[in-house]
Write a protein that holds these residues in place. Sequence first.
Motif, PDB file in Angstrom:
ATOM      1  N   PRO A   1       0.817  -1.229   0.000  1.00  0.00           N
ATOM      2  CA  PRO A   1       0.000   0.000   0.000  1.00  0.00           C
ATOM      3  C   PRO A   1       0.846   1.273   0.000  1.00  0.00           C
ATOM      4  N   ASP A   2       1.911   1.298   0.796  1.00  0.00           N
ATOM      5  CA  ASP A   2       2.748   2.492   0.858  1.00  0.00           C
ATOM      6  C   ASP A   2       3.539   2.679  -0.429  1.00  0.00           C
ATOM      7  N   VAL A   3       4.043   1.582  -0.991  1.00  0.00           N
ATOM      8  CA  VAL A   3       4.787   1.675  -2.242  1.00  0.00           C
ATOM      9  C   VAL A   3       3.906   2.251  -3.340  1.00  0.00           C
ATOM     10  N   LEU A   4       2.689   1.744  -3.481  1.00  0.00           N
ATOM     11  CA  LEU A   4       1.794   2.232  -4.528  1.00  0.00           C
ATOM     12  C   LEU A   4       1.379   3.676  -4.278  1.00  0.00           C
ATOM     13  N   ALA A   5       1.188   4.029  -3.007  1.00  0.00           N
ATOM     14  CA  ALA A   5       0.814   5.415  -2.701  1.00  0.00           C
ATOM     15  C   ALA A   5       1.911   6.378  -3.114  1.00  0.00           C
TER      16      ALA A   5
ATOM     17  N   GLY B   1       0.157   6.435 -12.225  1.00  0.00           N
ATOM     18  CA  GLY B   1      -1.111   7.011 -12.622  1.00  0.00           C
ATOM     19  C   GLY B   1      -2.359   6.360 -12.075  1.00  0.00           C
ATOM     20  N   VAL B   2      -2.233   5.255 -11.327  1.00  0.00           N
ATOM     21  CA  VAL B   2      -3.425   4.585 -10.813  1.00  0.00           C
ATOM     22  C   VAL B   2      -3.202   4.175  -9.357  1.00  0.00           C
ATOM     23  N   PRO B   3      -4.245   4.262  -8.534  1.00  0.00           N
ATOM     24  CA  PRO B   3      -4.106   3.838  -7.137  1.00  0.00           C
ATOM     25  C   PRO B   3      -4.243   2.331  -6.956  1.00  0.00           C
ATOM     26  N   GLN B   4      -4.786   1.637  -7.974  1.00  0.00           N
ATOM     27  CA  GLN B   4      -4.937   0.190  -7.899  1.00  0.00           C
ATOM     28  C   GLN B   4      -4.224  -0.451  -9.083  1.00  0.00           C
ATOM     29  N   VAL B   5      -4.032  -1.765  -8.979  1.00  0.00           N
ATOM     30  CA  VAL B   5      -3.224  -2.467  -9.976  1.00  0.00           C
ATOM     31  C   VAL B   5      -4.016  -3.622 -10.569  1.00  0.00           C
ATOM     32  N   GLN B   6      -3.495  -4.140 -11.673  1.00  0.00           N
ATOM     33  CA  GLN B   6      -4.183  -5.220 -12.385  1.00  0.00           C
ATOM     34  C   GLN B   6      -3.581  -6.599 -12.105  1.00  0.00           C
TER      35      GLN B   6
ATOM     36  N   ALA C   1      -3.308  -7.208   1.780  1.00  0.00           N
ATOM     37  CA  ALA C   1      -2.986  -5.904   1.198  1.00  0.00           C
ATOM     38  C   ALA C   1      -2.959  -5.976  -0.323  1.00  0.00           C
ATOM     39  N   ALA C   2      -2.453  -7.077  -0.860  1.00  0.00           N
ATOM     40  CA  ALA C   2      -2.416  -7.241  -2.309  1.00  0.00           C
ATOM     41  C   ALA C   2      -3.819  -7.352  -2.886  1.00  0.00           C
ATOM     42  N   VAL C   3      -4.689  -8.104  -2.221  1.00  0.00           N
ATOM     43  CA  VAL C   3      -6.085  -8.206  -2.675  1.00  0.00           C
ATOM     44  C   VAL C   3      -6.741  -6.836  -2.670  1.00  0.00           C
ATOM     45  N   ASP C   4      -6.507  -6.070  -1.611  1.00  0.00           N
ATOM     46  CA  ASP C   4      -7.079  -4.719  -1.535  1.00  0.00           C
ATOM     47  C   ASP C   4      -6.568  -3.820  -2.649  1.00  0.00           C
TER      48      ASP C   4
ATOM     49  N   ALA D   1       8.983   4.087  -2.079  1.00  0.00           N
ATOM     50  CA  ALA D   1       9.453   4.405  -3.432  1.00  0.00           C
ATOM     51  C   ALA D   1      10.805   5.108  -3.412  1.00  0.00           C
ATOM     52  N   ARG D   2      11.247   5.566  -2.270  1.00  0.00           N
ATOM     53  CA  ARG D   2      12.555   6.204  -2.210  1.00  0.00           C
ATOM     54  C   ARG D   2      13.620   5.176  -2.517  1.00  0.00           C
ATOM     55  N   GLY D   3      14.559   5.534  -3.354  1.00  0.00           N
ATOM     56  CA  GLY D   3      15.576   4.587  -3.775  1.00  0.00           C
ATOM     57  C   GLY D   3      15.128   3.703  -4.912  1.00  0.00           C
ATOM     58  N   ALA D   4      13.907   3.980  -5.460  1.00  0.00           N
ATOM     59  CA  ALA D   4      13.456   3.202  -6.597  1.00  0.00           C
ATOM     60  C   ALA D   4      14.385   3.435  -7.777  1.00  0.00           C
ATOM     61  N   ALA D   5      14.642   2.362  -8.499  1.00  0.00           N
ATOM     62  CA  ALA D   5      15.507   2.453  -9.662  1.00  0.00           C
ATOM     63  C   ALA D   5      14.731   2.005 -10.878  1.00  0.00           C
TER      64      ALA D   5
END
Length: 361
Positions: free
Chosen positions: A97-101, A108-113, A244-247, A352-356
Amino acid sequence: MAGTGTPGGDDARERHVPVMLRRCVALLAPALVESGSVVVDATLGMGGHSEALLEECPEATLVGIDRDPQALALAGRRLAPFGRRVRLVHAVYDDIPDVLAELVDEIGVPQVQGVLFDLGVSSLQLDEVDRGFAYSVDAPLDMRMDPTAGRTAADVLNTYDVPALARVLREYGEERFALRIAKAVVRERERAPFTTSARLVDVVRANVPAATRRVGGNPAKRTFQALRIEVNGELEVLGRAVPAAVDALAVGGRIVVLAYHSLEDRIVKRVLAAGAASTAPPGLPVEPPEHAPRLRLLTRGAETASPAEIEENPRAASVRLRAAERIRPGGATTGRRTDRARRTTGARAVGARGAAGGDAA
């Protein structure tokens, strides 16, 4: 998940044979056909599953999560050709949840496929002797999936009292002789602290009856599994991560989980089965929409690897695959991790900090 080599994109392919690769892609790909679709590889490892998904689903963006900095570096090189379709994040997988936020402005989207979990210890961790995951060679008793943070297996062995250590071995290793082994460890550490794996293997072997030692492989394997799970907080993390993944799934999104022992599979089965069941009180003439199932199971029970795959890749022998599709919105099952939960895992999560991204890898 097999082979050896030195770090690098080509070597990552040589040393890593992803388990049930085509089945994972076949289950996730139908949800990733639209432009802007996002798939989360919550246990990136060396990026084998991610690479196949990106090749098969050209419209998809990948968010790859791993707590192991070395795995992120290897996967980053492997996935570099996909450029900005890749975001890599140093985090533990219950941080979804924090990574996606933190990435919502980029993806561009708050949810994933799609969400994929390939649980347990990775090929990289098993093959790197000094990580201490393998009981077949003498190595420092570390076992941290993130070697930059948290307690080590040696810390557990040298500080837990007999009841606490026996509980770990019994619950996480399903070790019948847990109390006997725990007492021997505490007795032995009074002579000298445990630092390397060979001494632990010897203590376990000496405290497992001869009849048991003759069957089932190395008698230390259950102790090593238990210590690894304890050091990394694996079951607690998984118990938060799958809900969390289901949500995080949009309607039509899919989740696929590869588990390698019964403790993991039990948690996955429970969460997915609960999501696929009605929550309406019994006896109602009509099911209220808010009580309808949130998930549709995509597998009948747990699927296993074929004999041909197991022959090629022995690490697939114990895999259990489960999958489900989100069929309605609403009904969140979990919240974000608290600071207390973060401390419990002992793993550093940086969001997301340190994302490459692929361009920077």
